[in-house]
Write a protein that holds these residues in place. Sequence first.
Motif, PDB file in Angstrom:
ATOM      1  N   PRO A   4      19.320  54.221 -18.396  1.00 27.38           N
ATOM      2  CA  PRO A   4      19.230  53.801 -17.683  1.00 27.38           C
ATOM      3  C   PRO A   4      20.576  52.964 -17.713  1.00 27.38           C
ATOM      4  O   PRO A   4      21.172  52.296 -17.857  1.00 27.38           O
ATOM      5  N   GLY A   5      21.887  53.838 -18.009  1.00 18.67           N
ATOM      6  CA  GLY A   5      23.137  53.549 -17.877  1.00 18.67           C
ATOM      7  C   GLY A   5      23.727  53.725 -17.097  1.00 18.67           C
ATOM      8  O   GLY A   5      24.478  53.340 -16.707  1.00 18.67           O
ATOM      9  N   VAL A   6      23.161  54.796 -15.987  1.00 16.20           N
ATOM     10  CA  VAL A   6      23.731  55.144 -14.490  1.00 16.20           C
ATOM     11  C   VAL A   6      23.736  53.791 -13.713  1.00 16.20           C
ATOM     12  O   VAL A   6      23.403  52.700 -13.680  1.00 16.20           O
ATOM     13  N   LYS A   7      24.472  53.839 -13.268  1.00 16.79           N
ATOM     14  CA  LYS A   7      25.225  53.026 -11.687  1.00 16.79           C
ATOM     15  C   LYS A   7      24.522  53.407 -10.753  1.00 16.79           C
ATOM     16  O   LYS A   7      24.586  55.054 -10.335  1.00 16.79           O
ATOM     17  N   VAL A   8      23.927  52.556 -10.164  1.00 16.42           N
ATOM     18  CA  VAL A   8      23.248  53.375  -8.297  1.00 16.42           C
ATOM     19  C   VAL A   8      24.074  52.801  -7.036  1.00 16.42           C
ATOM     20  O   VAL A   8      24.008  51.833  -7.127  1.00 16.42           O
ATOM     21  N   ASN A  12      18.552  46.029 -10.756  1.00 13.59           N
ATOM     22  CA  ASN A  12      20.011  45.777 -11.408  1.00 13.59           C
ATOM     23  C   ASN A  12      19.618  44.274 -12.068  1.00 13.59           C
ATOM     24  O   ASN A  12      20.793  44.054 -13.405  1.00 13.59           O
ATOM     25  N   ASN A  13      18.460  43.467 -11.479  1.00 15.67           N
ATOM     26  CA  ASN A  13      18.530  42.602 -11.949  1.00 15.67           C
ATOM     27  C   ASN A  13      18.102  42.012 -13.700  1.00 15.67           C
ATOM     28  O   ASN A  13      18.074  41.341 -14.213  1.00 15.67           O
ATOM     29  N   ILE A  69      19.880  48.277 -14.024  1.00 11.97           N
ATOM     30  CA  ILE A  69      20.445  50.175 -13.902  1.00 11.97           C
ATOM     31  C   ILE A  69      21.049  49.073 -12.716  1.00 11.97           C
ATOM     32  O   ILE A  69      21.108  48.204 -11.614  1.00 11.97           O
ATOM     33  N   ARG A  70      22.537  49.548 -13.264  1.00 12.64           N
ATOM     34  CA  ARG A  70      23.323  48.540 -11.951  1.00 12.64           C
ATOM     35  C   ARG A  70      22.995  49.529 -10.781  1.00 12.64           C
ATOM     36  O   ARG A  70      23.222  50.413 -10.935  1.00 12.64           O
ATOM     37  N   ASN A 116      28.251  45.221  -8.766  1.00  8.37           N
ATOM     38  CA  ASN A 116      26.904  45.482  -9.030  1.00  8.37           C
ATOM     39  C   ASN A 116      25.825  44.136  -8.285  1.00  8.37           C
ATOM     40  O   ASN A 116      26.307  42.719  -8.682  1.00  8.37           O
ATOM     41  N   GLY A 117      24.201  44.360  -8.026  1.00  7.24           N
ATOM     42  CA  GLY A 117      23.988  43.518  -7.549  1.00  7.24           C
ATOM     43  C   GLY A 117      23.413  42.487  -6.345  1.00  7.24           C
ATOM     44  O   GLY A 117      23.582  41.978  -6.194  1.00  7.24           O
ATOM     45  N   GLU A 118      24.635  43.260  -5.511  1.00  4.34           N
ATOM     46  CA  GLU A 118      25.037  42.734  -4.340  1.00  4.34           C
ATOM     47  C   GLU A 118      25.066  44.276  -3.415  1.00  4.34           C
ATOM     48  O   GLU A 118      24.853  44.718  -3.063  1.00  4.34           O
TER      49      GLU A 118
END
Length: 346
Positions: free
Chosen positions: A123-127, A171-172, A176-177, A246-248
Amino acid sequence: MTAYREFYRGRRVMITGGLGFIGSNLARQLVLLGADVLLVDSLIPDYGGNRFNIDGIADRVTVNIADVRQQSTMNYLVKDRAVIFNLAGQVSHIDSMRDPYTDLEINCRSQLTILEACRYHNPGVKVVFAGTRQVYGKPDSLPVTETHLVRPTDVNGINKAAGEYYHLVYNNVFGIRACSLRLTNVFGPRQLIKHNRQGFIAWFIRLAIENQTIPIYGDGSQRRDFVYVDDAADAFLRAGANDACNGEVFNVGGSEPISHRELTGLLVELAGSGHVQYIDWPSDKKAIDIGSFYADSSKFARATGWAPTVNLRDGLTRALAFYRLHLDQYLDATNLPPTGGRAASA
């Protein structure tokens, strides 16, 4: 070395679609930055994966031949990865109309597979998701900004839009970033050129090198913007290292639009071979064509400092030199009509 590039030193990174066009060029940059790189690719025929794409760095990356549709496989592979560049996909607009269910599985359902794996196992990953300008459909005005309506004209655009929205929801809601880069026409070395169903510029490059006819639908007045693959890879690096993304969603396109007529004139000039023919639109391709399109990438520039650095002339020169040297690694002669090329839309 700027901070976002230093971020990747020793970082455990995964690239889905890692033996493909953008994925392999991104892998090369990550290797130079000292990252621990895992490439995941299914090597489905005609999708662009090519083992030669990692020639020269094969001993510095880990390759796992796997299908992103397999949940248990993704559960295992995402573990302990700090950043995932999610580039796996079916990118042919024509194929998506002929076989919509496969496009649905790869561009839509498999995105849930990857995100669910992250949700429960990392869950800490960046995608960073490889989106597409195709989600906009036919533009209402130019240049297109991210506030434009999402209104795809084909199945591929619909499924890519859904895959993008899954990333934003995860993300939201689940933390999950994730972010999405809506790419315009990316070009350069290591792009699939053995058929014309994945866009037109690589196919045009092949036809020019082989001194074939480059067919253009209509009068060639429609305009596009182009981004060189190294600049696209740099955009992914910046987005992966920057939590302000993130989230964009962000457009990532070229600096100046150019008409198909001007593009092919430049290509023939640089190649010293090939010639152009204008032909009528086939009805199936005309039905999903979006006309002129070029993007406004200023939102991403403000967020990350990104800007394209390789202009179209220099990028085409590099691409021509690469394919002249390595054409046999990318060529499948059975895909070329004996009397010349077929036109491609984008």
